[in-house]
Design a protein around this motif. Structure first.
Motif, PDB file in Angstrom:
ATOM      1  N   ASP A   1      -8.367   1.530  12.858  1.00 12.23           N
ATOM      2  CA  ASP A   1      -7.880   0.210  12.445  1.00 12.23           C
ATOM      3  C   ASP A   1      -6.635   0.336  11.581  1.00 12.23           C
ATOM      4  OD1 ASP A   1      -9.878  -1.079  13.818  1.00 12.23           O
ATOM      5  OD2 ASP A   1     -11.166  -1.377  12.066  1.00 12.23           O
ATOM      6  N   LEU A   2      -6.653   1.279  10.640  1.00 14.84           N
ATOM      7  CA  LEU A   2      -5.511   1.479   9.755  1.00 14.84           C
ATOM      8  C   LEU A   2      -4.293   1.948  10.546  1.00 14.84           C
ATOM      9  CD1 LEU A   2      -7.243   3.201   6.704  1.00 14.84           C
ATOM     10  CD2 LEU A   2      -6.362   0.866   6.806  1.00 14.84           C
ATOM     11  N   GLU A   3      -4.518   2.817  11.502  1.00 11.19           N
ATOM     12  CA  GLU A   3      -3.404   3.307  12.323  1.00 11.19           C
ATOM     13  C   GLU A   3      -2.797   2.173  13.135  1.00 11.19           C
ATOM     14  OE1 GLU A   3      -2.398   7.007  15.323  1.00 11.19           O
ATOM     15  OE2 GLU A   3      -4.486   6.334  15.143  1.00 11.19           O
TER      16      GLU A   3
ATOM     17  N   THR B   1       8.490   3.964   7.577  1.00  9.17           N
ATOM     18  CA  THR B   1       8.206   5.270   7.019  1.00  9.17           C
ATOM     19  C   THR B   1       7.079   5.962   7.762  1.00  9.17           C
ATOM     20  OG1 THR B   1       7.877   6.423   4.906  1.00  9.17           O
ATOM     21  CG2 THR B   1       6.468   4.514   5.339  1.00  9.17           C
ATOM     22  N   ASP B   2       6.872   7.224   7.438  1.00 13.08           N
ATOM     23  CA  ASP B   2       5.752   7.999   7.966  1.00 13.08           C
ATOM     24  C   ASP B   2       4.559   7.836   7.038  1.00 13.08           C
ATOM     25  OD1 ASP B   2       7.321   8.944  10.034  1.00 13.08           O
ATOM     26  OD2 ASP B   2       7.945  10.731   8.922  1.00 13.08           O
ATOM     27  N   ILE B   3       3.395   7.607   7.617  1.00  9.38           N
ATOM     28  CA  ILE B   3       2.202   7.312   6.828  1.00  9.38           C
ATOM     29  C   ILE B   3       1.120   8.358   7.086  1.00  9.38           C
ATOM     30  CG2 ILE B   3       0.302   5.665   6.499  1.00  9.38           C
ATOM     31  CD1 ILE B   3       2.262   3.422   6.963  1.00  9.38           C
ATOM     32  N   LEU B   4       0.507   8.828   6.013  1.00  7.01           N
ATOM     33  CA  LEU B   4      -0.674   9.683   6.096  1.00  7.01           C
ATOM     34  C   LEU B   4      -1.898   8.843   5.764  1.00  7.01           C
ATOM     35  CD1 LEU B   4      -2.290  12.343   6.215  1.00  7.01           C
ATOM     36  CD2 LEU B   4      -1.703  12.680   3.784  1.00  7.01           C
ATOM     37  N   ILE B   5      -2.903   8.883   6.634  1.00  2.50           N
ATOM     38  CA  ILE B   5      -4.169   8.196   6.391  1.00  2.50           C
ATOM     39  C   ILE B   5      -5.213   9.233   6.009  1.00  2.50           C
ATOM     40  CG2 ILE B   5      -6.016   6.825   7.445  1.00  2.50           C
ATOM     41  CD1 ILE B   5      -3.872   5.613   9.299  1.00  2.50           C
ATOM     42  N   ILE B   6      -5.842   9.049   4.851  1.00  7.70           N
ATOM     43  CA  ILE B   6      -6.933   9.925   4.417  1.00  7.70           C
ATOM     44  C   ILE B   6      -8.209   9.102   4.492  1.00  7.70           C
ATOM     45  CG2 ILE B   6      -7.795  11.432   2.586  1.00  7.70           C
ATOM     46  CD1 ILE B   6      -4.964  11.569   1.465  1.00  7.70           C
ATOM     47  N   GLU B   7      -8.964   9.266   5.554  1.00  6.74           N
ATOM     48  CA  GLU B   7     -10.118   8.408   5.842  1.00  6.74           C
ATOM     49  C   GLU B   7     -11.078   9.149   6.771  1.00  6.74           C
ATOM     50  OE1 GLU B   7     -12.908   6.153   6.105  1.00  6.74           O
ATOM     51  OE2 GLU B   7     -11.314   5.027   5.066  1.00  6.74           O
ATOM     52  N   ASP B   8     -12.362   9.206   6.396  1.00  4.78           N
ATOM     53  CA  ASP B   8     -13.322   9.961   7.189  1.00  4.78           C
ATOM     54  C   ASP B   8     -14.070   9.123   8.219  1.00  4.78           C
ATOM     55  OD1 ASP B   8     -14.652   8.649   5.063  1.00  4.78           O
ATOM     56  OD2 ASP B   8     -16.387   9.959   5.309  1.00  4.78           O
ATOM     57  N   GLU B   9     -13.957   7.781   8.147  1.00  2.75           N
ATOM     58  CA  GLU B   9     -14.622   6.924   9.123  1.00  2.75           C
ATOM     59  C   GLU B   9     -13.675   6.680  10.300  1.00  2.75           C
ATOM     60  OE1 GLU B   9     -17.623   5.806   9.247  1.00  2.75           O
ATOM     61  OE2 GLU B   9     -18.331   6.492   7.285  1.00  2.75           O
TER      62      GLU B   9
ATOM     63  N   LEU C   1      -2.895  -1.051  12.486  1.00  2.00           N
ATOM     64  CA  LEU C   1      -2.275  -2.026  11.594  1.00  2.00           C
ATOM     65  C   LEU C   1      -0.895  -1.546  11.142  1.00  2.00           C
ATOM     66  CD1 LEU C   1      -4.089  -3.903   8.743  1.00  2.00           C
ATOM     67  CD2 LEU C   1      -1.968  -2.707   8.266  1.00  2.00           C
ATOM     68  N   THR C   2      -0.798  -0.292  10.720  1.00  3.44           N
ATOM     69  CA  THR C   2       0.479   0.213  10.216  1.00  3.44           C
ATOM     70  C   THR C   2       1.495   0.377  11.341  1.00  3.44           C
ATOM     71  OG1 THR C   2      -0.435   2.456  10.327  1.00  3.44           O
ATOM     72  CG2 THR C   2      -0.493   1.358   8.202  1.00  3.44           C
ATOM     73  N   THR C   3       1.016   0.768  12.514  1.00  2.00           N
ATOM     74  CA  THR C   3       1.915   0.897  13.664  1.00  2.00           C
ATOM     75  C   THR C   3       2.474  -0.460  14.054  1.00  2.00           C
ATOM     76  OG1 THR C   3       0.687   2.827  14.460  1.00  2.00           O
ATOM     77  CG2 THR C   3       2.108   1.691  16.042  1.00  2.00           C
ATOM     78  N   GLU C   4       1.630  -1.489  13.977  1.00  2.00           N
ATOM     79  CA  GLU C   4       2.077  -2.850  14.295  1.00  2.00           C
ATOM     80  C   GLU C   4       3.203  -3.287  13.383  1.00  2.00           C
ATOM     81  OE1 GLU C   4       0.202  -7.378  14.355  1.00  2.00           O
ATOM     82  OE2 GLU C   4      -1.133  -5.641  14.436  1.00  2.00           O
ATOM     83  N   LEU C   5       3.192  -2.821  12.140  1.00  2.00           N
ATOM     84  CA  LEU C   5       4.254  -3.165  11.196  1.00  2.00           C
ATOM     85  C   LEU C   5       5.537  -2.381  11.443  1.00  2.00           C
ATOM     86  CD1 LEU C   5       2.369  -3.497   7.771  1.00  2.00           C
ATOM     87  CD2 LEU C   5       3.457  -5.316   9.091  1.00  2.00           C
ATOM     88  N   GLY C   6       5.467  -1.359  12.282  1.00  2.00           N
ATOM     89  CA  GLY C   6       6.667  -0.586  12.588  1.00  2.00           C
ATOM     90  C   GLY C   6       6.708   0.789  11.966  1.00  2.00           C
ATOM     91  N   HIS C   7       5.614   1.203  11.318  1.00  2.00           N
ATOM     92  CA  HIS C   7       5.563   2.519  10.697  1.00  2.00           C
ATOM     93  C   HIS C   7       4.979   3.548  11.669  1.00  2.00           C
ATOM     94  CE1 HIS C   7       6.609   0.493   7.017  1.00  2.00           C
ATOM     95  NE2 HIS C   7       5.550  -0.292   7.129  1.00  2.00           N
TER      96      HIS C   7
END
Length: 261
Positions: free
Chosen positions: A149-151, A135-143, A153-159
């Motif tokens: 890191d979140l990007e 799926t497509d993921i939106l990250i709401i994070e100011d750091e 991690l999620t890309t590694e899973l295939g998102h």
């Protein structure tokens, strides 16, 4: 403690687990009955070095894995294709931590594997699920570092990460252009705005699973108001977050209600 007291309270949950693995109530209950018959014949099959619940699931899977089967599941129409697509061991690992709420350490004991091997099974389950529900993921994070890191991690899973928002306004502008299939959100954002408010505004427009990734879990876990289904405390373990992402997408109908501030 007699055998009835040792296993009785856990049987309803074991039947739930068996049904999810086998694909039907009839088949799942038959496997549980087979386990009970084995225990009647030889009570020592239930390992004494494990906690009761862990020992019961351990014995069940020893019996399950001794029989050649790869049944599909009928948990619901939304789940059948995804869960059936998991390889048998990945399916067992995924259900132990998501459906039965075992810790990874406990689940490794259930499956008679080392924690490192179990972690590999969970990661494989996450990849297999992503192949079905990428799926497509939106990250709401100011750091920025955490967002990166979140990007990764999620890309590694295939998102696919469609964007990263640092403020509530940015988040709303992004979803106005493109709807994500999952949101990862912090609570406290760059301009003092609220990730919680951003999420609730998004949920007023459309339903989407949300995972809060925050250093302030106490703001959401009050015990007096609706609380998020999925919440990860910073600093987070990547492996745990991967499991929760897969769980949120698999059980997506559980994660779409508004959260009270």
């Amino acid at each position: 403690m007699n055998m009835k007291d040792r296993i009785g309270a856990h049987l309803p949950y074991l039947r739930r687990f068996a049904r999810a693995l086998s694909g039907s109530q009839q088949s799942g209950d038959a496997f549980v009955l087979a386990m009970l018959e084995c225990l009647v014949e030889d009570p020592t099959m239930l390992r004494g070095d494990l906690e009761n619940r862990t020992a019961i699931y351990n014995l069940f899977l020893r019996i399950w894995n001794s029989i050649s089967t790869n049944g599909t599941t009928e948990m619901s129409e939304d789940h059948v294709a995804t869960l059936a697509a998991l390889t048998p061991r990945s399916r067992q690992a995924f259900l132990l931590v998501t459906l039965e709420n075992f810790s990874e350490e406990e689940a490794a004991q259930v499956m008679d594997v080392e924690p490192s091997e179990f972690a590999e099974m969970i990661e494989e389950a996450g990849r297999e699920i992503a192949e079905q529900v990428a799926t497509d993921i939106l990250i709401i994070e100011d750091e920025p570092i955490i967002a990166m890191d979140l990007e990764a991690l999620t890309t590694e899973l295939g998102h696919t990460v469609i964007d990263i928002a640092r403020t509530q306004r940015e988040a709303l502008d992004i979803v106005a252009r493109r709807r994500p299939g999952l949101v990862l959100a912090d609570i406290q954002l760059a301009d003092g705005s609220s990730g919680l408010d951003a999420v609730n505004a998004i949920l007023e427009t459309f339903e989407v699973p949300v995972i809060f990734v925050t250093a302030y879990p106490e703001r959401l876990l009050t015990g007096t108001k609706p609380e998020p289904t999925y919440l990860v405390t910073k600093p987070f373990r990547p492996q745990n977050l991967k499991v929760i992402i897969s769980q949120a997408l698999f059980f997506k109908e559980r994660a779409t209600r508004k959260i009270a501030a």
